[in-house]
Enzyme design. Structure first.
Site, PDB file in Angstrom:
ATOM      1  CD  GLU A  69      -2.538   1.733   0.390  1.00  0.00           C
ATOM      2  OE1 GLU A  69      -3.411   1.002  -0.105  1.00  0.00           O
ATOM      3  OE2 GLU A  69      -2.327   2.891  -0.023  1.00  0.00           O
ATOM      4  CG  ASP A 119      -6.001   5.138  -6.402  1.00  0.00           C
ATOM      5  OD1 ASP A 119      -6.981   4.895  -5.667  1.00  0.00           O
ATOM      6  OD2 ASP A 119      -4.872   5.417  -5.961  1.00  0.00           O
ATOM      7  CG  ASP A 155     -15.905   1.695  -8.678  1.00  0.00           C
ATOM      8  OD1 ASP A 155     -14.691   1.415  -8.575  1.00  0.00           O
ATOM      9  OD2 ASP A 155     -16.336   2.858  -8.549  1.00  0.00           O
ATOM     10  CG  PHE A 194     -13.167   1.323  -2.778  1.00  0.00           C
ATOM     11  CD1 PHE A 194     -12.476   1.942  -1.740  1.00  0.00           C
ATOM     12  CD2 PHE A 194     -13.477   2.059  -3.898  1.00  0.00           C
ATOM     13  CE1 PHE A 194     -12.120   3.271  -1.821  1.00  0.00           C
ATOM     14  CE2 PHE A 194     -13.131   3.397  -3.986  1.00  0.00           C
ATOM     15  CZ  PHE A 194     -12.442   4.006  -2.952  1.00  0.00           C
ATOM     16  CD  GLU A 195     -17.353  -7.080  -3.112  1.00  0.00           C
ATOM     17  OE1 GLU A 195     -16.627  -7.553  -2.238  1.00  0.00           O
ATOM     18  OE2 GLU A 195     -17.988  -7.773  -3.910  1.00  0.00           O
TER      19      GLU A 195
HETATM   20  C1  LIG Z   1      -9.421   3.011  -4.370  1.00  0.00           C
HETATM   21  S1  LIG Z   1      -8.410   2.373  -3.119  1.00  0.00           S
HETATM   22  C2  LIG Z   1      -8.998   0.695  -2.901  1.00  0.00           C
HETATM   23  C3  LIG Z   1      -8.557   0.078  -1.616  1.00  0.00           C
HETATM   24  C4  LIG Z   1      -8.981  -1.390  -1.396  1.00  0.00           C
HETATM   25  N1  LIG Z   1      -8.363  -2.249  -2.389  1.00  0.00           N
HETATM   26  C5  LIG Z   1     -10.467  -1.538  -1.418  1.00  0.00           C
HETATM   27  O1  LIG Z   1     -11.003  -2.134  -2.378  1.00  0.00           O
HETATM   28  O2  LIG Z   1     -11.124  -1.082  -0.461  1.00  0.00           O
HETATM   29  C6  LIG Z   1      -6.881   2.099  -3.993  1.00  0.00           C
HETATM   30  C7  LIG Z   1      -5.703   1.947  -3.070  1.00  0.00           C
HETATM   31  O3  LIG Z   1      -4.541   1.650  -3.843  1.00  0.00           O
HETATM   32  C8  LIG Z   1      -3.443   2.372  -3.286  1.00  0.00           C
HETATM   33  N2  LIG Z   1      -2.425   2.503  -4.337  1.00  0.00           N
HETATM   34  C9  LIG Z   1      -2.470   3.303  -5.425  1.00  0.00           C
HETATM   35  N3  LIG Z   1      -1.366   3.158  -6.182  1.00  0.00           N
HETATM   36  C10 LIG Z   1      -0.589   2.217  -5.551  1.00  0.00           C
HETATM   37  C11 LIG Z   1       0.689   1.654  -5.832  1.00  0.00           C
HETATM   38  N4  LIG Z   1       1.387   2.015  -6.927  1.00  0.00           N
HETATM   39  N5  LIG Z   1       1.184   0.744  -4.975  1.00  0.00           N
HETATM   40  C12 LIG Z   1       0.498   0.391  -3.851  1.00  0.00           C
HETATM   41  N6  LIG Z   1      -0.717   0.906  -3.541  1.00  0.00           N
HETATM   42  C13 LIG Z   1      -1.261   1.813  -4.371  1.00  0.00           C
HETATM   43  C14 LIG Z   1      -4.070   3.662  -2.824  1.00  0.00           C
HETATM   44  O4  LIG Z   1      -3.280   4.363  -1.872  1.00  0.00           O
HETATM   45  C15 LIG Z   1      -5.395   3.185  -2.257  1.00  0.00           C
HETATM   46  O5  LIG Z   1      -5.297   2.849  -0.887  1.00  0.00           O
END
Ligand SMILES: C[S@@+](CC[C@H](N)C(=O)[O-])C[C@H]1O[C@@H](n2cnc3c(N)ncnc32)[C@H](O)[C@@H]1O
Length: 213
Positions: A69, A119, A155, A194-195
């Protein structure tokens, strides 16, 4: 992730054994050395608050789970959660998943890679920042064992379509295969925060699974 404030961490819980900084790992560091025993390894990319790691590490005690993360506060919270639940088979690394894969995961060393709700980088000029990109897909294919699985859920319909196309174009991974989910929706049936958020707001979720032959 959303803007919600994370719950306070109990200072009595020592989560230092569950969290490492990617930048502090020495070259050649073995990821299995993070765990008390070597077991099949599953890696979650972008673990957010760590719900998936917490539930799956309990459900599959004979697998090791690694979350990577990039955001410090989420990495810390997920590690805290795993420490509080005393999960010996789950660990967090704070850093960029693309660096972890290319520098620290060896060929055919992982049984499953999980990417849930990455993201979206909505703006066209930012799409090159998406984690499901050709280089990273090649890294995923390299680290997966034969028979290993890539799970990609989002999503965002457009990201789902282009992500699946990228996976097919950049690798020999077989898919996308549909993912069947239970109709019964209790708290424990959500894989990630998120789900849960999407389904509570009646938003669609697109799920795919790919296999390495
Ligand atoms: C939209 S959130 C989804 C979190 C979780 N997977 C969920 O479904 O609840 C995306 C996560 O990916 C992390 N993230 C984005 N780019 C990343 C990277 N290059 N390496 C590790 N984590 C990353 C963000 O900080 C964020 O916590």
């Amino acid at each position: 992730m959303g803007r919600r404030i994370l719950p306070k961490l109990d200072p009595a819980i020592d989560y230092s054994g569950h969290l490492r900084e990617l930048a502090e790992l020495e070259e050649g560091f073995s990821i299995q050395a993070l765990f008390p025993s070597p077991q099949p390894l599953e890696v979650e990319v972008g673990s957010g608050k760590g719900l998936f790691l917490a539930t799956q590490s309990e459900a599959s005690p004979h697998h090791n789970f690694l979350g990577i993360e990039i955001a410090k506060k989420y990495a810390r919270f997920a590690a805290y959660r795993l420490a509080k639940a005393q999960r010996a088979n789950a660990r967090m690394i704070r850093g960029d998943a693309q660096v972890l894969f290319s520098k620290f995961l060896s060929e055919a060393s992982v049984v499953a890679v999980h990417i849930y709700f990455p993201d979206p980088w909505w703006k066209a000029r930012h799409r090159k920042r998406r984690i499901v990109n050709e280089n990273f897909v090649r890294q995923i294919e390299r680290v997966l064992q034969p028979g290993g699985t890539l799970h990609f859920w989002t999503d965002v319909h457009e990201y789902f379509e282009t992500g699946c196309q990228t996976i097919r174009a950049a690798s020999q991974l077989a898919g996308p295969h549909d993912v069947r989910i239970s109709e019964e929706r209790g708290e424990h049936t959500f894989r990630t925060h998120f789900e849960r958020r999407m389904l509570n707001n009646s938003q669609p979720v697109y799920r795919s699974q790919f296999y390495k032959s």
